[in-house]
Design an enzyme around this catalytic site. Sequence first.
Site, PDB file in Angstrom:
ATOM      1  N   LYS A 120      30.718 -47.880 -63.798  1.00 28.12           N
ATOM      2  CA  LYS A 120      30.259 -47.310 -62.622  1.00 28.12           C
ATOM      3  C   LYS A 120      30.484 -45.843 -62.365  1.00 28.12           C
ATOM      4  O   LYS A 120      29.494 -45.180 -62.196  1.00 28.12           O
ATOM      5  CB  LYS A 120      31.268 -47.806 -61.633  1.00 28.12           C
ATOM      6  CG  LYS A 120      31.059 -47.347 -60.129  1.00 28.12           C
ATOM      7  CD  LYS A 120      29.949 -47.681 -59.379  1.00 28.12           C
ATOM      8  CE  LYS A 120      29.700 -47.022 -58.091  1.00 28.12           C
ATOM      9  NZ  LYS A 120      28.486 -47.206 -57.514  1.00 28.12           N
TER      10      LYS A 120
ATOM     11  N   CYS B 102      28.061 -40.839 -53.675  1.00 29.67           N
ATOM     12  CA  CYS B 102      28.245 -41.667 -54.978  1.00 29.67           C
ATOM     13  C   CYS B 102      28.041 -40.239 -56.031  1.00 29.67           C
ATOM     14  O   CYS B 102      28.874 -39.813 -56.742  1.00 29.67           O
ATOM     15  CB  CYS B 102      27.365 -42.635 -55.306  1.00 29.67           C
ATOM     16  SG  CYS B 102      27.766 -43.937 -54.214  1.00 29.67           S
TER      17      CYS B 102
HETATM   18  N1  NAD Z   1      28.188 -47.763 -49.475  1.00 32.62           N
HETATM   19  C1  NAD Z   1      27.611 -47.907 -50.681  1.00 32.62           C
HETATM   20  O1  NAD Z   1      26.286 -47.749 -50.703  1.00 32.62           O
HETATM   21  C2  NAD Z   1      28.537 -48.009 -51.922  1.00 32.62           C
HETATM   22  C3  NAD Z   1      27.870 -48.094 -53.100  1.00 32.62           C
HETATM   23  C4  NAD Z   1      28.539 -48.383 -54.236  1.00 32.62           C
HETATM   24  C5  NAD Z   1      30.076 -48.442 -54.171  1.00 32.62           C
HETATM   25  N2  NAD Z   1      30.536 -48.012 -53.022  1.00 32.62           N
HETATM   26  C6  NAD Z   1      32.140 -48.125 -53.021  1.00 32.62           C
HETATM   27  O2  NAD Z   1      32.424 -49.279 -52.315  1.00 32.62           O
HETATM   28  C7  NAD Z   1      33.764 -48.902 -51.410  1.00 32.62           C
HETATM   29  C8  NAD Z   1      33.552 -49.158 -50.116  1.00 32.62           C
HETATM   30  O3  NAD Z   1      32.727 -48.501 -49.489  1.00 32.62           O
HETATM   31  P1  NAD Z   1      31.738 -48.675 -48.060  1.00 32.62           P
HETATM   32  O4  NAD Z   1      30.648 -47.862 -48.223  1.00 32.62           O
HETATM   33  O5  NAD Z   1      31.867 -50.290 -47.966  1.00 32.62           O
HETATM   34  O6  NAD Z   1      32.881 -48.107 -47.135  1.00 32.62           O
HETATM   35  P2  NAD Z   1      32.867 -48.255 -45.704  1.00 32.62           P
HETATM   36  O7  NAD Z   1      33.695 -47.189 -44.957  1.00 32.62           O
HETATM   37  O8  NAD Z   1      31.597 -48.490 -45.063  1.00 32.62           O
HETATM   38  O9  NAD Z   1      33.825 -49.522 -45.280  1.00 32.62           O
HETATM   39  C9  NAD Z   1      35.109 -49.653 -45.753  1.00 32.62           C
HETATM   40  C10 NAD Z   1      35.934 -50.603 -44.581  1.00 32.62           C
HETATM   41  O10 NAD Z   1      37.101 -50.630 -45.074  1.00 32.62           O
HETATM   42  C11 NAD Z   1      37.941 -50.644 -43.927  1.00 32.62           C
HETATM   43  N3  NAD Z   1      39.371 -50.462 -44.382  1.00 32.62           N
HETATM   44  C12 NAD Z   1      39.918 -49.082 -44.763  1.00 32.62           C
HETATM   45  N4  NAD Z   1      41.260 -49.405 -45.103  1.00 32.62           N
HETATM   46  C13 NAD Z   1      41.380 -50.739 -45.140  1.00 32.62           C
HETATM   47  C14 NAD Z   1      42.460 -51.464 -45.413  1.00 32.62           C
HETATM   48  N5  NAD Z   1      43.592 -51.011 -46.050  1.00 32.62           N
HETATM   49  N6  NAD Z   1      42.550 -52.918 -45.072  1.00 32.62           N
HETATM   50  C15 NAD Z   1      41.321 -53.683 -44.771  1.00 32.62           C
HETATM   51  N7  NAD Z   1      40.267 -52.865 -44.399  1.00 32.62           N
HETATM   52  C16 NAD Z   1      40.152 -51.346 -44.598  1.00 32.62           C
HETATM   53  C17 NAD Z   1      37.580 -49.739 -43.153  1.00 32.62           C
HETATM   54  O11 NAD Z   1      37.780 -49.703 -41.743  1.00 32.62           O
HETATM   55  C18 NAD Z   1      35.920 -49.856 -43.122  1.00 32.62           C
HETATM   56  O12 NAD Z   1      35.541 -50.892 -42.075  1.00 32.62           O
HETATM   57  C19 NAD Z   1      33.855 -47.392 -51.628  1.00 32.62           C
HETATM   58  O13 NAD Z   1      34.809 -47.249 -52.813  1.00 32.62           O
HETATM   59  C20 NAD Z   1      32.526 -46.929 -52.097  1.00 32.62           C
HETATM   60  O14 NAD Z   1      32.606 -45.863 -52.947  1.00 32.62           O
HETATM   61  C21 NAD Z   1      29.754 -47.941 -51.743  1.00 32.62           C
END
Ligand code: NAD
Length: 433
Positions: free
Chosen positions: A215, A269
């Site tokens: 990744k 990212c």
């Molecule tokens: N959004 C993208 O396009 C994308 C793509 C690839 C990878 N990622 C990775 O995926 C991961 C999540 O990203 P996202 O965009 O979904 O984030 P986001 O901020 O949209 O959602 C994360 C959710 O997790 C919740 N949260 C935080 N701490 C928590 C806990 N301890 N227990 C339960 N819930 C909790 C938050 O309230 C939030 O609703 C990150 O590491 C990001 O880098 C995201």
Amino acid sequence: MKFNKICVIGLGYIGLPTASTFAAHGIPVVGVDVNQHVLNTLRRGEIHIQEPGLHDAVEAALRSGNLVVSEKPVEADAFIIAVPTPFYEDRIGESEGKQFKLADMRAVTSAAEAVIPVLRKGNLVVLESTSPPLTTVDLMIPILEKSGLRAGRDFHLAYSPERVLPGQIMRELVENARVIGGVTPESANAGRELYSIFVKGQIITSDATTAEMVKLMENTYRDVNIAIANEFSRLADRFGVDVWEAISIANLHPRVKILNPGPGVGGHCISVDPWFFVETAPDLANLIYTSRSVNDSQPHYALELVRNAIGSLQGRRIAALGLAFKPDVDDLRESPAADVVHLLQEEGAIVKAFEPFRPEGLPGIRCVPTLEEAVSDADCVVLLVNHQQFVALDPKTFAQRTPARIIVDMRNSWKPSEWQAAGFTLHRLGVGK
Ligand SMILES: NC(=O)c1ccc[n+]([C@@H]2O[C@H](COP(=O)([O-])OP(=O)(O)OC[C@H]3O[C@@H](n4cnc5c(N)ncnc54)[C@H](O)[C@@H]3O)[C@@H](O)[C@H]2O)c1
């Protein structure tokens, strides 16, 4: 392995599509989030984020009863952790003569801790959050083993990164290839069985640290390649060359594919993930560090380009077109366009920004709701983002909408001959000719 219930922890851009897709395939899913607003919104059958197709999928999943939401994890066969992994805002690392951002792993830590009381023999835990190398082995295992169970022996543990493109998440979640790295081959296979429920793309199994690196390597590769394009733009300026022409000719070579320069690199990212390598191996990640530095300094280079075009910036009225980090999206996170606007303002310019996908813009930037308003009294127009609607502007009509006759194009979006014929002086990034 049989999956009678799955617990998805973190219901954001990654977790919510994942939870609703499992639910659509008939699997009972408990979606967990610590944010009460997220839970309340979902309990009303609504969603708190914008993503095409997601609302219908979540609504159907909730209506079917296959998706329920909860404050805490409950007993399940598999746990998927998709919580944020941002940087600390107030901490900087320093080592090997390098300063770097530090990953804030507190959400991953607390999500893993929340699993401990409900973890049972035979369960599978998958971390999906983008994480520094060795997170699964060095952070996840010690936390989860506080349950008294051993990773790889009593429960399966795997890392599987998400590579979906915002705007296409519902399709790409299903169609993209997916790597699943287990702490043991059995853990990887358990992961394969889980995601096979809906993934149509190729599933490759490996070990956890390889999957973490895959990744980070993908996004670092992009970052380094954009950095060299940005450096080429500076060299072209120095040597009196048009970098866009030079790149297009170089790319005729069958084994060369130079990317486009621009005012910098943004998004959550590509401009973020390479730091995970720098933080964890500052003695080795030299090229990666330098590339990050080149891309992070490119907004300053863009500022100089505007200064060269109009002289002193003090009191000059500038229309900034676009604030998003890439064309045709509303995402302003880590956007270099916003950095350029901030720098122009610091130099005393009076900037009006127009971002069609997010008219309210950002705090500290004066955003106007229409292109007209941005350009009607401008001395200079700076094109920062190649949104299709900007690329398609007709120079003759545009000349009637603005008194500005100086244009700075950071994206090589406008044809110089056409804009010059309409009375503009067009400056382009990377064109020292
Ligand atoms: N959004 C993208 O396009 C994308 C793509 C690839 C990878 N990622 C990775 O995926 C991961 C999540 O990203 P996202 O965009 O979904 O984030 P986001 O901020 O949209 O959602 C994360 C959710 O997790 C919740 N949260 C935080 N701490 C928590 C806990 N301890 N227990 C339960 N819930 C909790 C938050 O309230 C939030 O609703 C990150 O590491 C990001 O880098 C995201």
